[in-house]
Design an enzyme around this catalytic site. Structure first.
Site, PDB file in Angstrom:
ATOM      1  N   GLN A 262      -4.303 -30.252  15.015  1.00 37.68           N
ATOM      2  CA  GLN A 262      -4.266 -31.318  16.029  1.00 37.68           C
ATOM      3  C   GLN A 262      -2.857 -31.486  16.610  1.00 37.68           C
ATOM      4  O   GLN A 262      -2.405 -32.610  16.862  1.00 37.68           O
ATOM      5  CB  GLN A 262      -4.760 -32.629  15.419  1.00 37.68           C
ATOM      6  CG  GLN A 262      -6.275 -32.696  15.289  1.00 37.68           C
ATOM      7  CD  GLN A 262      -6.979 -32.778  16.647  1.00 37.68           C
ATOM      8  OE1 GLN A 262      -6.408 -33.214  17.651  1.00 37.68           O
ATOM      9  NE2 GLN A 262      -8.236 -32.348  16.688  1.00 37.68           N
ATOM     10  N   SER A 263      -2.168 -30.402  16.838  1.00 37.68           N
ATOM     11  CA  SER A 263      -0.798 -30.469  17.354  1.00 37.68           C
ATOM     12  C   SER A 263      -0.748 -31.005  18.786  1.00 37.68           C
ATOM     13  O   SER A 263      -1.392 -30.458  19.686  1.00 37.68           O
ATOM     14  CB  SER A 263      -0.195 -29.056  17.321  1.00 37.68           C
ATOM     15  OG  SER A 263       0.993 -29.008  18.086  1.00 37.68           O
TER      16      SER A 263
END
Ligand SMILES: *Cc1c(COP(=O)(O)O)cnc(C)c1O
Length: 337
Positions: free
Chosen positions: A75-76
């Site tokens: 989930q960068s």
């Protein structure tokens, strides 16, 4: 300090707003709380990486690259902002995402940043936890070169001396905004991870001799490790800018790792309280991985009396709220009746 000497694209919405938080300040009954809205940098729902990418993407273009590679957690936010910038500028974008949290539910694996990465046309591949992501990127770049492409590697979080220039500039911008409205900033707090944000801010504040202390709330590394990481990048950034390394004393780099909880990307009760508090008192969305934990730190420091009542405390909102959609179960919401 003259940042125009460095190549830069201009796609961020700058300056980002600097806003008071009167309802929250009253609720917590401590110092006056302000928020610097780097969650509103424009590109693909915003965030702090966009400032760094203005310099990084310009460097990529100068070096004749036609594609970029970067890495981050599943989930960068950095990965999402990178592929949005790449889309805007016409670069191909390759993302290597590390399975750092071990979460595999549908929302985590497909919603939030992962959804947006794909909408921006990124080419995504996953790597197991504890992979050497720099080595993975080098290997991937070699494959692309073998295919006749010209890749440019952007480090995790965009945190090298080129990316940090974005936050040197943010220090100038924030100080100027405060001067224009005669706001004396006594403390500046923000989430610190890959260190580029804090390194750039410290360099900018110290080079201007602003007297504004920068306080990083770690979302991952223990205090000593985080401070060394920030300090080293600050030194490299000064060197890159042709400034004396003496400008940044070691003690000007401060990180607090009390709000990490069980680890990077793992929800904590104090993060949940912080996200709820800002959402219900100011209508502002924090995120579960970075700004929520950093704001939990700010709340705790207010309650502990760390600040004076007359202080003006600025929270730098580094973005990330689309990650909320990857963590809907963490928030114990009441549901619809
Ligand atoms: C990357 C990120 C940070 C941390 O910034 P660094 O420059 O990596 O230290 C903070 N908040 C959000 C929302 C981020 O995406």
């Amino acid at each position: 300090m003259h940042l125009s000497r460095f190549a830069r694209f201009h796609f961020a919405h700058l300056p980002t707003p600097l806003e008071p938080m009167p309802r929250l300040s009253e609720y917590l009954a401590g110092p006056s709380l302000w928020i610097k809205r780097d969650d509103c940098t424009g590109l693909s729902s915003g965030g702090n990486k966009t400032r760094k990418l203005e310099f990084l993407m310009a460097d990529a273009a100068e070096r004749g690259a036609d594609c970029v590679i970067t890495q981050g957690a599943t989930q960068s936010n950095h990965a999402r902002q990178t592929c949005a910038a790449a889309a805007k500028l016409g670069f191909e974008c390759h993302l290597l995402l590390e399975d750092r949290s071990g979460f595999h539910d549908d929302n985590y694996a497909q919603n939030g940043n992962v959804l947006l990465d794909q909408l921006h046309g990124a080419n995504i591949s996953l790597r197991p936890i504890d992979s050497d992501m720099s080595a993975e990127m080098d290997q991937f770049a070699q494959q692309l070169r073998d295919d006749g492409k010209k890749p440019y590697i952007i480090p995790g979080g965009g945190s090298n001396e080129t990316g940090a220039l974005g936050y040197v500039n943010a220090a100038l911008e924030l100080t100027h905004q405060a001067n224009e409205r005669s706001l004396r900033i006594d403390h500046l707090l923000h989430a610190t991870g890959s260190a580029g944000t804090q390194a750039g801010l410290v360099v900018g504040m110290q080079a201007m001799n602003s007297g504004i202390p920068v306080y990083g709330v770690s979302v991952d590394a223990p205090q000593a490790e985080q401070e060394v990481k920030v300090y080293r990048l600050a030194q490299r950034t000064l060197d890159f800018m042709g400034l004396s390394q003496n400008i940044v004393p070691r003690e000007s780099v401060v990180a607090n790792s009390d709000y990490v909880g069980d680890g990077y990307g793992l929800p904590t009760e104090s993060m949940i309280e912080a996200v709820n508090m800002l959402a219900t008192h100011e209508g502002i969305l924090l995120d579960p991985v970075y700004s929520g934990k950093a704001f939990a730190g700010l709340i705790d420091l207010v309650r502990k009396g760390f600040f004076d009542k007359g202080d003006n405390v600025v929270f730098l909102h580094t973005g990330g709220s689309v990650a909320l959609f990857a963590y809907p179960k963490a928030f114990h919401l009441p549901g619809i009746h």
